[in-house]
Design an enzyme around this catalytic site. Structure first.
Site, PDB file in Angstrom:
ATOM      1  N   ARG A 671       0.878  -1.184   0.000  1.00  0.00           N
ATOM      2  CA  ARG A 671       0.000   0.000   0.000  1.00  0.00           C
ATOM      3  C   ARG A 671       0.909   1.226   0.000  1.00  0.00           C
ATOM      4  NH1 ARG A 671      -4.953  -0.659   4.171  1.00  0.00           N
ATOM      5  NH2 ARG A 671      -3.299  -0.691   5.742  1.00  0.00           N
ATOM      6  N   ASN A 696       6.589  -5.979   4.527  1.00  0.00           N
ATOM      7  CA  ASN A 696       6.141  -7.361   4.688  1.00  0.00           C
ATOM      8  C   ASN A 696       5.794  -8.035   3.366  1.00  0.00           C
ATOM      9  OD1 ASN A 696       6.174  -8.851   7.025  1.00  0.00           O
ATOM     10  ND2 ASN A 696       3.972  -8.832   7.312  1.00  0.00           N
ATOM     11  N   ASP A 743       0.041   1.201  12.504  1.00  0.00           N
ATOM     12  CA  ASP A 743      -0.338   0.704  11.184  1.00  0.00           C
ATOM     13  C   ASP A 743      -0.108   1.788  10.136  1.00  0.00           C
ATOM     14  OD1 ASP A 743      -1.076  -1.762  12.141  1.00  0.00           O
ATOM     15  OD2 ASP A 743      -3.188  -1.229  12.392  1.00  0.00           O
ATOM     16  N   GLU A 831      -1.728 -10.932  16.299  1.00  0.00           N
ATOM     17  CA  GLU A 831      -0.435 -10.590  16.894  1.00  0.00           C
ATOM     18  C   GLU A 831      -0.588  -9.534  17.983  1.00  0.00           C
ATOM     19  OE1 GLU A 831      -0.960  -7.157  14.242  1.00  0.00           O
ATOM     20  OE2 GLU A 831      -1.538  -9.259  14.217  1.00  0.00           O
ATOM     21  N   ASP A 832      -1.565  -8.628  17.835  1.00  0.00           N
ATOM     22  CA  ASP A 832      -1.778  -7.611  18.862  1.00  0.00           C
ATOM     23  C   ASP A 832      -2.344  -8.229  20.136  1.00  0.00           C
ATOM     24  OD1 ASP A 832      -4.078  -8.310  17.575  1.00  0.00           O
ATOM     25  OD2 ASP A 832      -4.772  -6.281  17.177  1.00  0.00           O
TER      26      ASP A 832
END
EC number: 2.4.1.223
Length: 918
Positions: A671, A696, A743, A831-832
């Site tokens: 993105r 990633n 993010d 994961e959070d």
């Protein structure tokens, strides 16, 4: 006649009246007809005349509304003059209006110039204020540098021992061996790194007698150990494995002693050698009882005449050799109370003589008074408790099948390991009765009972205070077990019933930690043996590794734009502009204090003593006056210590710790436009050290992509695979303690980020962030649910916009169970949640939410994974799986959020708020 006459007269009179009436009617009709004729003829003519006259008047610029008198017709010329005057005035008015509009336009332009000048003046004032702050900070730093009298510490440089040493013969009586007279410190400098040489047992005669499983597990853990070296010349410690031996082979002590003396690096006296005898069975031979070497012994069975406190090591038995515990087979820690209050199964070995006992000398047998035998009293008391039915207990003093071989006076184990574990899973407490022989300090049988109780969460109750539990020098067993003298057996029932649920669960949780960290695997046992000796000789642990960042080259130079959504903080700046290069947080300042002064906390709390961290969130804090009385290096008190409101507050970080910066870690996946916008929003952010972009995606960024220049370095890191766990890797490029995980589509104002950073500085051991979530109990299914609804309670702060300490990145990547990271990769989710579980498990505290933000909206951003319905179902599964791994729900609720101190406080005109909108 008269009547006739009267009638006639009357007739004549009536006839006259009738004639008059007829005549008048004719006149009226004629007049009406004439009038109608006049109206019908003249009115159209008059109307036509005036209409034609009106048209002519219009052509001449006049409006005539009816016939004029003769005198008015004389005034037409005057009216025309007035009309011309009106036209002239109208033209002048139009010209004046145009001039007025021009003047208004000029006034508006001048007003804009005035506003621009005012703004430039304000900006200049802000720049001047910031420059003054920078000058003040620079002067402060210069004074600190000139006054510094303590060297800056860093990662220790290894100093290795010389090849040759003078040797250190043991004392005449080997029982007198201690570290000061039987250990050569010259081979182990504080900065040596603790190199360990491990003998290959297959190269020596005793190696052929070793149990194959023990030998295989030991060799596997040696290969993966960071301390092990193949260069024996630089070794600080030498390790040799001599047991457990295979059955029925028994190596005579004299033969074993001879073989040990012939080891190539024994150097005539064997100094700095550790002899390890690992146990797998409850009847493991005390192989080293009469082996006179004077060197460290590490095993599970010790007699009082053999054990040397502070020198030898009581180790856990090697029950199984798996690399990681199977968390699915371990019962949960809740409910606290189980079916049985306590259980015990065992059969006493009555024989007082054995090959081991016969090896003891007559003088040792006669030392002291004969032991008091409490076993009969214990049996009677426990049976009475069982018969009373006050609580459901299970005690069996005779095995249904043949008991396991054990040492004399010891309580032998009954049944198979699987059967014993099933019973312990139903037990709140597990009784462990120590051997009747007071000279037997610890046995493999007792250690096995302890191992199994800790494994399944049955709190150990040890009857016999003479026992020496494994690693008792460092482990505070009172936090995980109850050690009760045998004479108090009659009070044991009362003692166990008096424990509250919270105390009991705390002991169970601590026992689980001890088992996982020091007992569960061959790796943990070997690492613990080395850590015990390393701690005793005050050498720090090996530094924990960092993830080396593979940078992706990229072009920068694009001027960062301004975001119109950024909130204006009024006349306050958010912090000084750093003109000096970004500064990293100091590292490894407590290399030796962690080993010397803080070793017990490290041994008795997660993650244990096996790693040296660059910094931790638990470092001690100085009292407030210390920063003004000789210990002010790095501190930036508000107002120089005098305090203040908004302006003074924004000029310095203040707080209880030294100045520092933070690193933004931003995870992204294909993105680019969204990423560039997010990076531009970081332009001019105070106290920002660096931005680490975790790329990633397997595809590299576009070659023509121009990255924004935001005043600090942007490091783009390439990952080996697409994994959300990459967000929490401890990259070596992260040089600060504070990490802002964000993010690529999260919108945060600068004042929000700065407030979150300041709050985190006061709560360094917790997650501090913006979007809050909570775990809810699913009553029908008796399980947990992930919930994102608005709530007055929360238990998680999403790491899509949160501060946390880099210490937790190490724990997440290298200490947290691998099963959790595997599930994150499987679902590409959670994961959070995993990070919130980890931090709450370590601290037993909830996260801290700042500001009123509950979620983030990103208009125009591509659809995120979190909008999928399956996203929430996966998070439900994650929470319940994580609970199984930890054995309990570590998340805790909190019912408040944090705002700035002067928010919504009425202030005098000469004071300003800390933040305008927070």
């Amino acid at each position: 006649m008269t009547g006739y006459t009267m009638l006639r007269n009357g007739g004549v009179g009536n006839g006259g009246q009738t004639c008059m009436l007829r005549w008048s009617n004719r006149i009226r009709l004629t007049w009406l007809s004439f009038t109608l004729f006049i109206i019908l003829v003249f009115f159209p003519l008059i109307a036509h005349y005036y209409l034609t006259t009106l048209d002519e008047a219009d052509e001449a610029g006049k409006r005539i509304f009816g016939p004029r008198a003769g005198s008015e017709l004389c005034e037409v010329k005057h009216v025309l003059d007035l009309c011309r005057i009106r036209e002239s005035v109208s033209e002048e008015l139009l010209q004046l209006e145009a001039k007025r509009q021009e003047l208004n336009s000029e006034i508006a332009k001048l007003n804009l110039k005035i506003e621009a000048c005012k703004k430039s003046i304000e900006n200049a004032k802000q720049d001047l204020l910031q420059l003054k702050n920078v000058i003040s900070q620079t002067e402060h730093s210069y004074k600190e540098l000139m006054a510094q009298n303590q060297p800056k510490l860093s990662l220790p440089i290894r100093l290795l021992p010389e090849k040759d040493d003078a040797g250190l013969p043991p004392p005449k009586v080997t029982r007198g061996c201690r570290l000061h007279n039987c250990f050569d410190y010259s081979r182990c400098p504080l900065t040596s790194g603790f190199p360990v040489y491990v003998y290959d047992s297959d190269q020596f005669a005793f190696g052929s007698y070793l149990d194959p499983l023990v030998k295989q597990a030991f060799q596997a853990t040696v290969r993966a150990n960071v301390y092990v070296t193949e260069n024996a010349a630089i070794a600080c410690l030498y390790v040799v494995l001599v047991g457990e031996m295979q059955e029925p082979t028994v190596l005579r002590p004299a033969d074993l002693e001879k073989q040990l003396f012939s080891l190539p690096h024994w150097r005539t006296d064997g100094h700095n050698h550790v002899i390890i005898n690992l146990s797998r069975k409850s009847d493991t031979q005390n192989l080293l009882y009469n082996v006179s070497t004077g060197r460290h012994v590490a095993q599970s069975t010790f007699y009082a005449a053999q054990y040397r406190a502070g020198f030898d090591l009581v180790v856990s038995p090697l029950v199984h050799a798996m690399s990681e515990p199977n968390f699915m087979e371990i019962p949960p820690q809740v409910p606290v109370k189980r079916k049985y209050l306590f259980t015990f199964q065992g059969e006493k070995i009555e024989s007082l003589r054995s090959s081991l006992q016969e090896a003891r000398s007559f003088e040792e047998e006669m030392e002291g008074d004969p032991p008091a035998d409490y076993d009969d009293r214990i049996i009677a008391t426990l049976k009475a408790v069982q018969d009373s039915k006050l609580d459901q207990v299970l005690v069996e003093f005779t095995c249904k099948n043949q008991p396991k071989p054990s040492l004399p006076t010891e309580w032998a184990l009954c049944g198979e390991r699987e059967d014993r574990l099933e019973l312990l899973k139903l037990s709140t407490f597990a009784l462990i009765i120590t051997p009747g022989d007071p000279h037997l300090l610890i046995s493999s049988g007792c250690a096995t009972r302890l191992f199994e109780a800790l494994e399944v969460g049955a709190v150990p109750v040890v009857l016999g205070e003479q026992v020496q539990l494994p690693y008792h020098d460092m482990l505070q067993w009172n936090e995980a077990a109850l050690v009760v003298p045998k004479p108090r057996v009659t009070e044991v029932h009362f003692l166990l019933r008096s424990l509250s649920d919270s105390d009991l669960l705390a002991m169970r949780r601590q026992g689980r930690f001890l088992w996982e960290t020091y007992f569960s695997t061959a790796d943990s046992i070997f690492n613990t043996v080395l850590a015990m000796i390393r701690t005793r000789i005050q050498i720090p642990a090996a530094p924990i590794r960092e993830e080396v960042a593979a940078e992706i080259p990229h072009r920068s130079g694009k001027a960062a734009g301004t975001d119109p959504n950024m909130a204006d903080n009024g006349d306050l700046d958010l912090g000084p502009v750093e003109t000096e290069p970004p500064y990293a947080s100091p590292k490894y300042l407590r290399n030796f204090t962690l080993t010397v002064t803080d070793c017990y906390r490290g041994w008795n709390s997660a993650p244990g003593p096996f790693h040296l961290f660059p910094h931790t969130p638990f470092d001690p804090v100085l009292p407030s006056e210390a920063k003004f009385l000789g210990s002010g290096t790095g501190f930036r008190p508000i107002g120089g210590g005098a305090g203040g409101s908004g302006k003074e507050f924004q000029a310095a970080l203040g707080g209880n710790v030294q100045r520092e910066q933070f690193t933004v870690v931003m995870l992204t996946y294909e993105r680019e436009e969204v990423l560039m916008n997010s990076l531009e929003r970081l332009n001019g952010l105070p106290y920002l050290n660096k931005v680490v972009v975790v790329w990633n995606s397997p595809k590299l960024p576009s070659e023509d992509l121009l990255w924004p220049d935001i005043g600090v370095p942007i490091m783009v890191v390439r990952t080996e695979k697409n994994s959300l766990n990459n967000r929490f890797l401890p990259w070596n490029e992260i040089e600060t303690e504070a990490i802002l995980s964000i993010d690529d589509d999260a919108h945060l104002r600068h004042d929000e980020i700065m407030f979150g950073f300041r709050v985190w500085r006061e709560a360094r051991d917790r997650i501090v962030g913006f979007p809050g979530r909570y775990h809810a109990w699913d009553i029908p299914h008796q399980s947990w649910l992930y919930n994102s609804n608005y709530s007055c309670e929360l238990s998680m702060v999403l790491t899509g916009a949160a501060f946390f300490h880099k210490y937790y990145a190490y724990l997440y990547s290298y200490v947290m169970p691998q099963a959790i990271r595997d599930m994150v990769d499987e679902y590409i989710n959670c994961e959070d949640i995993a990070m919130n579980f980890l931090v709450s498990h370590i601290t037993r505290k909830p996260p801290i939410k700042v500001t009123s933000r509950w979620t983030f909206r990103c208009p125009g951003c591509p659809q995120a994974l979190s909008h999928d319905d399956s996203h929430f179902h996966e998070r439900h599964k994650c929470i319940n799986f994580f609970v199984k791994v930890y054995g309990y729900m570590p998340l805790l609720y909190t019912q408040f959020r944090v705002d700035s101190v002067l928010f919504k406080t009425r202030l005098p005109h000469d004071k300003t708020k800390c933040f305008k909108f927070i």
